[in-house]
Design an enzyme around this catalytic site. Sequence first.
Site: not given
Ligand SMILES: NC(=O)c1ccc[n+]([C@@H]2O[C@H](COP(=O)([O-])OP(=O)(O)OC[C@H]3O[C@@H](n4cnc5c(N)ncnc54)[C@H](O)[C@@H]3O)[C@@H](O)[C@H]2O)c1
Length: 255
Positions: A147, A161
Amino acid sequence: MAFDLEAGLQGKSVLLTGATGGIGREVALAFGSVGARVAAVDIDADRVTALVDEMEGGPHLALPYDVRPVAGHTALVEQVIDAFGTLDILVQTAAVLVRRPSVFEVSEDDWDFQHDINLKASFFLAQAAARCMRDQGTGGRIINFTSQGWQSGGYGGSVAYAATKGGIVSMTRGLARSLAPDKITVNAVSPGAVDTAMMRSGMDDAAMAGVAAQIPLGHLAKPSQLAGTVLFLGSDHADYITGATINISGGWLMY
Ligand SMILES: NC(=O)c1ccc[n+]([C@@H]2O[C@H](COP(=O)([O-])OP(=O)(O)OC[C@H]3O[C@@H](n4cnc5c(N)ncnc54)[C@H](O)[C@@H]3O)[C@@H](O)[C@H]2O)c1
């Protein structure tokens, strides 16, 4: 030379965590559309099954699993091998973000919860996948999700985080160096702000607009705007890239 958009992805076997999340879902659909086979891992069985039913190509595999019990990771990988014959690409998007109003309100449980899912599980699943990729002798790809927080350090209550995501970058580099002799590349994708449930948690519309205002391209990413980079890193086009962290932030951060 003709530019091959599939670039070796057809028939590849992909293990994807966080598959029903905002970004994970788009990654799953994208791999399905280029003829790869996807083992989709996420917590909720109904959602994972619904995703797999929706995907093009296949057959794909629904693997409802909470990634925290790392003792189950080898069995998870074995289920992919049983279904697809090989494991070529691991993509780890599963993560949680706990935002607290300030650093002083971050609890030990908050710390452990985020580290167990975001960092510890990512390491041990990468280890299990790499063992299998090494033994099959054909190499492989590991694509982790960090991230922008890895670089900024996060803000107030999201420092824990951000620390997990800093760990992902360090781990990605160390695994890339360690696994290169086995022809396994390891890279990280670093989103800035993407319009998903995670981004919106604890943020009102004004806060979201405030984030968008800091982004040179003027808006948050759509989740689908992350999928192409993941496909690229899994493809033949990226076979000389390892240890990289790919910044996809609309210019929010520049490095
Ligand atoms: N959305 C953003 O702005 C953003 C920014 C920087 C980084 N990210 C990273 O991108 C990736 C995806 O994020 P997103 O925005 O799609 O988030 P999201 O919350 O939409 O999706 C995350 C998924 O991970 C699953 N998950 C959580 N805990 C779990 C576990 N213990 N076992 C199995 N599955 C589990 C959740 O059920 C969910 O479906 C993440 O690694 C996040 O840190 C996102």
